[in-house]
Design a protein around this motif. Structure first.
Motif, PDB file in Angstrom:
ATOM      1  N   THR A 157       3.026  10.733 -14.868  1.00  0.00           N
ATOM      2  CA  THR A 157       2.702   9.769 -13.970  1.00  0.00           C
ATOM      3  C   THR A 157       3.735   8.732 -13.559  1.00  0.00           C
ATOM      4  O   THR A 157       4.906   8.930 -14.490  1.00  0.00           O
ATOM      5  CB  THR A 157       1.335   9.051 -14.205  1.00  0.00           C
ATOM      6  OG1 THR A 157       1.643   8.172 -15.634  1.00  0.00           O
ATOM      7  CG2 THR A 157       0.217   9.795 -14.650  1.00  0.00           C
ATOM      8  N   TYR A 205       4.395  13.168  -2.228  1.00  0.00           N
ATOM      9  CA  TYR A 205       5.458  12.127  -2.606  1.00  0.00           C
ATOM     10  C   TYR A 205       6.397  11.957  -1.492  1.00  0.00           C
ATOM     11  O   TYR A 205       6.758  10.845  -0.957  1.00  0.00           O
ATOM     12  CB  TYR A 205       5.999  12.467  -3.965  1.00  0.00           C
ATOM     13  CG  TYR A 205       7.024  11.573  -4.455  1.00  0.00           C
ATOM     14  CD1 TYR A 205       6.708  10.523  -5.070  1.00  0.00           C
ATOM     15  CD2 TYR A 205       8.613  11.941  -4.222  1.00  0.00           C
ATOM     16  CE1 TYR A 205       7.488   9.604  -5.793  1.00  0.00           C
ATOM     17  CE2 TYR A 205       9.264  10.932  -4.737  1.00  0.00           C
ATOM     18  CZ  TYR A 205       9.074   9.823  -5.483  1.00  0.00           C
ATOM     19  OH  TYR A 205       9.901   8.930  -5.739  1.00  0.00           O
ATOM     20  N   ARG A 248       2.267   1.715  -3.871  1.00  0.00           N
ATOM     21  CA  ARG A 248       0.955   1.920  -4.635  1.00  0.00           C
ATOM     22  C   ARG A 248       0.970   3.555  -4.159  1.00  0.00           C
ATOM     23  O   ARG A 248       0.502   4.374  -5.197  1.00  0.00           O
ATOM     24  CB  ARG A 248      -0.216   1.210  -4.442  1.00  0.00           C
ATOM     25  CG  ARG A 248      -1.387   1.729  -5.225  1.00  0.00           C
ATOM     26  CD  ARG A 248      -1.050   1.865  -6.691  1.00  0.00           C
ATOM     27  NE  ARG A 248      -0.476   0.687  -7.302  1.00  0.00           N
ATOM     28  CZ  ARG A 248       0.370   0.878  -8.317  1.00  0.00           C
ATOM     29  NH1 ARG A 248       0.417   1.894  -9.188  1.00  0.00           N
ATOM     30  NH2 ARG A 248       1.210  -0.061  -9.077  1.00  0.00           N
ATOM     31  N   SER A 249       0.935   4.034  -2.893  1.00  0.00           N
ATOM     32  CA  SER A 249       0.569   5.401  -2.473  1.00  0.00           C
ATOM     33  C   SER A 249       1.581   6.306  -3.057  1.00  0.00           C
ATOM     34  O   SER A 249       1.266   7.220  -3.567  1.00  0.00           O
ATOM     35  CB  SER A 249       0.208   5.465  -0.938  1.00  0.00           C
ATOM     36  OG  SER A 249       0.256   6.944  -0.764  1.00  0.00           O
ATOM     37  N   THR A 291       0.688  -1.239  -0.049  1.00  0.00           N
ATOM     38  CA  THR A 291       0.187  -0.065   0.072  1.00  0.00           C
ATOM     39  C   THR A 291       0.955   1.206   0.038  1.00  0.00           C
ATOM     40  O   THR A 291       0.587   1.962  -0.838  1.00  0.00           O
ATOM     41  CB  THR A 291      -0.925   0.089   1.158  1.00  0.00           C
ATOM     42  OG1 THR A 291      -1.759  -1.141   0.984  1.00  0.00           O
ATOM     43  CG2 THR A 291      -1.791   1.255   1.339  1.00  0.00           C
ATOM     44  N   LEU A 306       3.439   5.700  -5.720  1.00  0.00           N
ATOM     45  CA  LEU A 306       3.228   5.929  -7.306  1.00  0.00           C
ATOM     46  C   LEU A 306       2.051   6.958  -7.489  1.00  0.00           C
ATOM     47  O   LEU A 306       2.097   7.896  -8.549  1.00  0.00           O
ATOM     48  CB  LEU A 306       2.902   4.512  -7.805  1.00  0.00           C
ATOM     49  CG  LEU A 306       3.932   3.687  -7.626  1.00  0.00           C
ATOM     50  CD1 LEU A 306       3.550   2.260  -8.466  1.00  0.00           C
ATOM     51  CD2 LEU A 306       5.113   4.053  -8.413  1.00  0.00           C
ATOM     52  N   ASP A 307       0.750   6.847  -6.662  1.00  0.00           N
ATOM     53  CA  ASP A 307      -0.380   7.725  -6.942  1.00  0.00           C
ATOM     54  C   ASP A 307       0.000   8.995  -6.646  1.00  0.00           C
ATOM     55  O   ASP A 307      -0.898   9.860  -7.116  1.00  0.00           O
ATOM     56  CB  ASP A 307      -1.591   7.075  -6.303  1.00  0.00           C
ATOM     57  CG  ASP A 307      -1.766   5.723  -6.877  1.00  0.00           C
ATOM     58  OD1 ASP A 307      -1.381   5.330  -7.964  1.00  0.00           O
ATOM     59  OD2 ASP A 307      -2.598   5.017  -5.957  1.00  0.00           O
ATOM     60  N   SER A 308       1.083   9.300  -5.774  1.00  0.00           N
ATOM     61  CA  SER A 308       1.246  10.757  -5.231  1.00  0.00           C
ATOM     62  C   SER A 308       1.679  11.689  -6.270  1.00  0.00           C
ATOM     63  O   SER A 308       2.063  12.671  -6.101  1.00  0.00           O
ATOM     64  CB  SER A 308       1.873  10.892  -3.812  1.00  0.00           C
ATOM     65  OG  SER A 308       3.166  10.220  -3.944  1.00  0.00           O
ATOM     66  N   TRP A 309       2.513  11.053  -7.200  1.00  0.00           N
ATOM     67  CA  TRP A 309       3.137  11.637  -8.121  1.00  0.00           C
ATOM     68  C   TRP A 309       2.169  12.445  -9.098  1.00  0.00           C
ATOM     69  O   TRP A 309       1.297  12.006  -9.523  1.00  0.00           O
ATOM     70  CB  TRP A 309       3.905  10.725  -9.125  1.00  0.00           C
ATOM     71  CG  TRP A 309       4.716  11.109 -10.204  1.00  0.00           C
ATOM     72  CD1 TRP A 309       4.523  11.265 -11.405  1.00  0.00           C
ATOM     73  CD2 TRP A 309       6.261  11.174 -10.136  1.00  0.00           C
ATOM     74  NE1 TRP A 309       5.877  11.910 -12.236  1.00  0.00           N
ATOM     75  CE2 TRP A 309       6.812  11.605 -11.105  1.00  0.00           C
ATOM     76  CE3 TRP A 309       7.190  10.783  -9.180  1.00  0.00           C
ATOM     77  CZ2 TRP A 309       8.324  11.854 -11.313  1.00  0.00           C
ATOM     78  CZ3 TRP A 309       8.501  11.123  -9.073  1.00  0.00           C
ATOM     79  CH2 TRP A 309       8.979  11.522 -10.253  1.00  0.00           C
TER      80      TRP A 309
END
Length: 162
Positions: free
Chosen positions: A101, A61, A49-50, A46, A52-55
């Motif tokens: 991304t 980040y 994944r978080s 998690t 990566l998603d914060s980019w």
């Protein structure tokens, strides 16, 4: 023959045979195995994944990293601490990485102790005008659990051809 068996007996417990059968490795000390939980592995996945998603939000980040993180970027530059990560990423998100991304997948999680794990992952920055990057990147992230929360304490970014 005896030398071969001895080498095999040493290398197999250390996980140095070159075989990658499992996506998660247990700690090297069997006495600590019981303390590593499925919840820990899930929390680390998690966290990644978080990340990566914060980019491309520099502050979000950097929040995935320990305050005193050592962050080694592709050119070998070492950033020390979240502040350096934020400053650098404000620059790149305002220039060449604008609207990009971050894509990636975990290859392996290896628990060294119940509260220290190493992630090996592959990924790349996806630019809006070039969704297929010219090269992939291997990431090594050392994570540490404090107060039941995992964070990244060391990060290495290594570009590879391919």
């Amino acid at each position: 023959m005896r030398r071969t068996l001895l080498a095999f007996a040493v290398l197999v417990p250390l996980g140095l045979t070159g075989c990658a059968d499992h996506a998660t490795s247990a700690p090297s000390d069997p006495g600590t195995h019981a303390a590593v939980t499925v919840g820990d592995e899930s929390a680390i996945r998690t966290l990644y994944r978080s990340l990566l998603d914060s980019w491309p939000d520099p502050d979000a980040y950097a929040a995935h990293f320990a305050a005193d993180v050592d962050y080694i970027i592709a050119d070998g530059t070492i950033e020390h601490g979240r502040g350096d990560i934020i400053d650098c990423h404000h620059t790149i998100f305002g220039t060449w990485a604008r609207n990009s991304t971050l894509a990636g997948d975990i290859d392996n999680i290896r628990f060294l102790t119940p509260d220290v794990a190493i992630i090996t992952a592959h990924g790349h920055i996806v630019l809006p005008d070039n969704p297929r990057p010219p090269r992939n990147t291997v990431y090594t992230l050392t994570t540490h659990k404090t107060d039941r929360t995992w964070s990244i304490v060391a990060y290495q970014n290594t570009p590879v051809d391919g």
